[in-house]
Enzyme design. Structure first.
Site, PDB file in Angstrom:
ATOM      1  N   LYS A 114     -28.582  47.849 -45.745  1.00 19.70           N
ATOM      2  CA  LYS A 114     -27.917  46.755 -45.027  1.00 19.70           C
ATOM      3  C   LYS A 114     -28.839  46.134 -43.987  1.00 19.70           C
ATOM      4  O   LYS A 114     -28.827  44.923 -43.792  1.00 19.70           O
ATOM      5  CB  LYS A 114     -26.638  47.256 -44.343  1.00 19.70           C
ATOM      6  CG  LYS A 114     -25.505  47.514 -45.336  1.00 19.70           C
ATOM      7  CD  LYS A 114     -24.201  47.765 -44.616  1.00 19.70           C
ATOM      8  CE  LYS A 114     -23.117  48.184 -45.589  1.00 19.70           C
ATOM      9  NZ  LYS A 114     -21.868  48.536 -44.925  1.00 19.70           N
ATOM     10  N   LYS A 197     -24.088  48.519 -58.380  1.00 19.84           N
ATOM     11  CA  LYS A 197     -22.641  48.710 -58.218  1.00 19.84           C
ATOM     12  C   LYS A 197     -21.954  47.384 -57.893  1.00 19.84           C
ATOM     13  O   LYS A 197     -22.563  46.498 -57.277  1.00 19.84           O
ATOM     14  CB  LYS A 197     -22.352  49.755 -57.130  1.00 19.84           C
ATOM     15  CG  LYS A 197     -22.693  49.286 -55.749  1.00 19.84           C
ATOM     16  CD  LYS A 197     -22.152  50.197 -54.652  1.00 19.84           C
ATOM     17  CE  LYS A 197     -22.536  49.602 -53.306  1.00 19.84           C
ATOM     18  NZ  LYS A 197     -22.136  50.282 -52.143  1.00 19.84           N
ATOM     19  N   LYS A 200     -18.997  43.931 -52.456  1.00 22.58           N
ATOM     20  CA  LYS A 200     -18.612  42.699 -51.765  1.00 22.58           C
ATOM     21  C   LYS A 200     -19.823  41.851 -51.422  1.00 22.58           C
ATOM     22  O   LYS A 200     -19.743  40.641 -51.349  1.00 22.58           O
ATOM     23  CB  LYS A 200     -17.880  43.048 -50.454  1.00 22.58           C
ATOM     24  CG  LYS A 200     -16.505  43.650 -50.680  1.00 22.58           C
ATOM     25  CD  LYS A 200     -15.946  44.286 -49.402  1.00 22.58           C
ATOM     26  CE  LYS A 200     -15.428  45.660 -49.703  1.00 22.58           C
ATOM     27  NZ  LYS A 200     -14.635  46.290 -48.659  1.00 22.58           N
TER      28      LYS A 200
HETATM   29  P1  TYM Z   1     -15.969  50.374 -48.509  1.00 19.74           P
HETATM   30  O1  TYM Z   1     -15.000  49.585 -47.709  1.00 19.74           O
HETATM   31  O2  TYM Z   1     -17.303  49.750 -48.829  1.00 19.74           O
HETATM   32  O3  TYM Z   1     -15.329  50.776 -49.906  1.00 19.74           O
HETATM   33  C1  TYM Z   1     -14.056  51.421 -49.987  1.00 19.74           C
HETATM   34  C2  TYM Z   1     -14.084  52.464 -51.078  1.00 19.74           C
HETATM   35  O4  TYM Z   1     -14.417  51.883 -52.350  1.00 19.74           O
HETATM   36  C3  TYM Z   1     -15.467  52.635 -52.951  1.00 19.74           C
HETATM   37  N1  TYM Z   1     -16.283  51.720 -53.755  1.00 19.74           N
HETATM   38  C4  TYM Z   1     -16.562  51.897 -55.057  1.00 19.74           C
HETATM   39  N2  TYM Z   1     -16.208  52.861 -55.922  1.00 19.74           N
HETATM   40  C5  TYM Z   1     -16.647  52.730 -57.204  1.00 19.74           C
HETATM   41  N3  TYM Z   1     -17.417  51.702 -57.635  1.00 19.74           N
HETATM   42  C6  TYM Z   1     -17.789  50.711 -56.790  1.00 19.74           C
HETATM   43  N4  TYM Z   1     -18.529  49.699 -57.233  1.00 19.74           N
HETATM   44  C7  TYM Z   1     -17.365  50.784 -55.440  1.00 19.74           C
HETATM   45  N5  TYM Z   1     -17.550  49.995 -54.358  1.00 19.74           N
HETATM   46  C8  TYM Z   1     -16.892  50.583 -53.335  1.00 19.74           C
HETATM   47  C9  TYM Z   1     -16.251  53.197 -51.779  1.00 19.74           C
HETATM   48  O5  TYM Z   1     -17.022  54.314 -52.165  1.00 19.74           O
HETATM   49  C10 TYM Z   1     -15.137  53.560 -50.831  1.00 19.74           C
HETATM   50  O6  TYM Z   1     -14.589  54.823 -51.147  1.00 19.74           O
HETATM   51  N6  TYM Z   1     -17.907  53.604 -45.235  1.00 19.74           N
HETATM   52  C11 TYM Z   1     -16.750  53.311 -46.045  1.00 19.74           C
HETATM   53  C12 TYM Z   1     -15.447  53.184 -45.278  1.00 19.74           C
HETATM   54  C13 TYM Z   1     -15.071  54.350 -44.432  1.00 19.74           C
HETATM   55  C14 TYM Z   1     -14.622  55.610 -44.858  1.00 19.74           C
HETATM   56  C15 TYM Z   1     -14.299  56.330 -43.684  1.00 19.74           C
HETATM   57  C16 TYM Z   1     -14.468  56.201 -46.109  1.00 19.74           C
HETATM   58  C17 TYM Z   1     -15.022  54.343 -43.071  1.00 19.74           C
HETATM   59  N7  TYM Z   1     -14.540  55.553 -42.602  1.00 19.74           N
HETATM   60  C18 TYM Z   1     -13.823  57.636 -43.749  1.00 19.74           C
HETATM   61  C19 TYM Z   1     -13.989  57.509 -46.159  1.00 19.74           C
HETATM   62  C20 TYM Z   1     -13.674  58.216 -44.990  1.00 19.74           C
HETATM   63  C21 TYM Z   1     -16.977  52.002 -46.756  1.00 19.74           C
HETATM   64  O7  TYM Z   1     -17.716  51.166 -46.311  1.00 19.74           O
HETATM   65  O8  TYM Z   1     -16.184  51.804 -47.850  1.00 19.74           O
END
Ligand code: TYM
Length: 334
Positions: A114, A197, A200
C-alpha cells in the site's frame, strides 16, 4: 462447553463489498454466527489510514453495516458494530504498539504494497501501525477464531506473536487466536487478471464483481472474464488460473465440487460455463442486495442496531481492557 469466540472485521472503503469479500469472509461469518459467539465490526478506523472524504466515509460505514445484515448476519445471533464506537480498540492498540518492534512492523507486506502505491512520503504512520490496531480488534474479544481471506494471514501471525509476548511479559491475559481460512475461497481472483486477488484497489472495475451490482453488469463482467488458451474446462492453478477461479466461485456458491463441475462441463466450452456461472452469481447476490436496500431505507433502525452491537461489544472489550491496564501497571484513577 461454551461456544468458541469469533471476531472479524471489514473496511468500509467502497460503496459495495466485492465477491472476494463475500466468498472469502462474509459467508463464513454468517455460518459461524450459530456455532460460535461471534463479533463482527466495520473497521472505520482502519479506513482512515488512507485519505477519506468524511461524508463518504460516513455513508460507506452505513452501507457496509447494511450489507453485513443483508448477507445474513442476524443481530439476535451475533454482535455487529462499528469499530470507532468502541474506544477500547484504540487504547489497546497503543499498548500493543509499545510491544511491537519497529522492524517487525516494517515486515508487513500489506504496508509495503500500500505504501508503494501511495508513495513513500504520502503513506501515514496510521497505515504503518494498521496491523497493530487489527491485533487489538482481535485480542480485545479473547478471540479463538478469525475468519478471513488469505491476504490477512500475516496480520494474524503478528496478532498471535503480540498476544504471546504480552502474556509472557505480564501474565496470561489473552487467548491466542487462530486464523480460519477456507482454502477454496481464500483468494478469489480478479476477473481481468486472474493472477492477482480481486481487490477494491484493483486497476480495472471490470475485474471486480460487486455484491450490490446490478445483474446486467454482473453478467457482462463474468461473460468478459479473461480465460485461458484452450477450451477444456479444468481447474489448474498454474496453467488455467482464469477457469480455475470461475470454477471455484461456481463451486463455492452452489456447493457442487470442482471435480463434478469439470465433468459436467467437459466438452461444453468456456461460454456455457460463464453463462451458467453468471446465473449462479446473480441469483446468489440478488437477495443480499434486496435486504441491504431494505436496511438502508431505514437508517434510524440501522443505527439502533449498531448502537446495540457497540454496547454488547463494549461490555466484553471493557473487561479485557481493565485487565490490560492492571497488568501493565497503569495507575487506576481514584
Ligand atoms: P478487507 O476489508 O480488505 O477485506 C475483508 C475480508 O475479505 C477478505 N478478502 C478476500 N477473500 C478472498 N478473496 C479475495 N479476493 C479477498 N479480498 C478480500 C479479506 O481477507 C478479509 O477477510 N485488515 C482487514 C480488516 C480487519 C480485520 C480486523 C480482519 C481489521 N480488523 C480484525 C479480521 C480481524 C482488511 O483490510 O480486510
Amino acid at each position: 462447553m461454551s461456544r468458541p469466540r469469533v471476531l472479524s472485521g471489514i473496511q468500509p472503503t467502497a460503496d459495495s463489498f466485492h465477491l472476494g469479500n463475500y466468498l472469502g469472509a462474509l459467508r463464513q461469518w454468517v455460518a459461524m454466527q450459530d456455532s460460535c459467539d461471534a463479533f463482527y465490526c466495520v473497521v472505520d478506523l482502519h479506513a482512515i489510514t488512507v485519505p477519506q472524504d468524511p461524508a463518504v466515509l460516513r455513508r460507506r460505514t452505513r452501507v457496509a453495516a447494511a450489507q453485513l445484515f443483508g448477507a445474513g448476519l442476524d443481530p439476535d445471533r451475533c454482535t455487529v458494530f462499528v469499530q470507532s464506537h468502541v474506544p477500547e480498540h484504540v487504547e489497546l492498540a497503543w499498548v500493543l504498539g509499545c510491544l511491537t518492534g519497529f522492524g517487525e512492523a516494517s515486515r508487513m507486506v500489506q504496508f509495503k504494497d500500500k505504501s508503494a502505491k501511495a508513495g513513500p512520503d504520502t503513506a501515514s504512520v496510521g497505515l504503518f501501525t494498521y496491523p497493530i490496531l487489527q491485533a487489538a480488534d482481535i485480542l480485545l474479544y479473547q478471540t479463538d477464531q478469525v475468519p478471513v481471506g488469505e491476504d490477512q494471514r500475516q496480520h494474524l501471525e503478528l496478532t498471535r506473536d503480540l498476544a504471546q509476548r504480552f502474556n509472557h511479559r505480564f501474565g496470561e491475559t489473552f487467548v491466542i487466536p487462530r486464523p480460519y481460512i477456507l482454502p477454496g475461497v481464500a483468494k478469489i481472483a480478479d476477473l481481468q487478471d486472474p493472477t492477482i486477488k480481486m481487490s477494491k484497489s484493483s486497476s480495472s472495475p471490470q475485474g471486480i464483481v460487486d455484491v450490490l451490482e446490478d445483474p446486467a453488469a454482473i453478467r457482462r463482467k463474468i461473460g468478459r472474464a479473461v480465460t485461458d488458451a484452450g477450451t477444456e474446462v479444468r481447474a489448474d492453478e498454474e496453467a488455467k488460473p482464469g477457469i480455475t477461479n470461475l470454477l471455484r466461485i461456481y463451486s463455492a456458491l452452489t456447493g457442487e465440487a470442482v471435480a463434478s463441475l469439470e465433468q459436467r462441463y467437459a466438452g461444453a466450452g468456456y461460454g456455457t460455463l460463464k453463462k451458467d456461472l453468471a446465473d449462479v452469481v446473480v441469483n446468489a447476490l440478488a437477495p443480499v442486495r434486496e435486504r441491504t436496500e431494505k436496511m438502508l431505507a431505514d437508517t434510524d433502525h440501522l443505527d439502533r442496531l449498531l448502537a446495540q452491537g457497540a454496547s454488547r461489544a463494549r461490555q466484553v472489550a471493557g473487561v479485557t481492557m481493565a485487565a490490560v491496564r492492571d497488568r501493565v501497571g497503569l495507575l487506576p484513577p481514584s
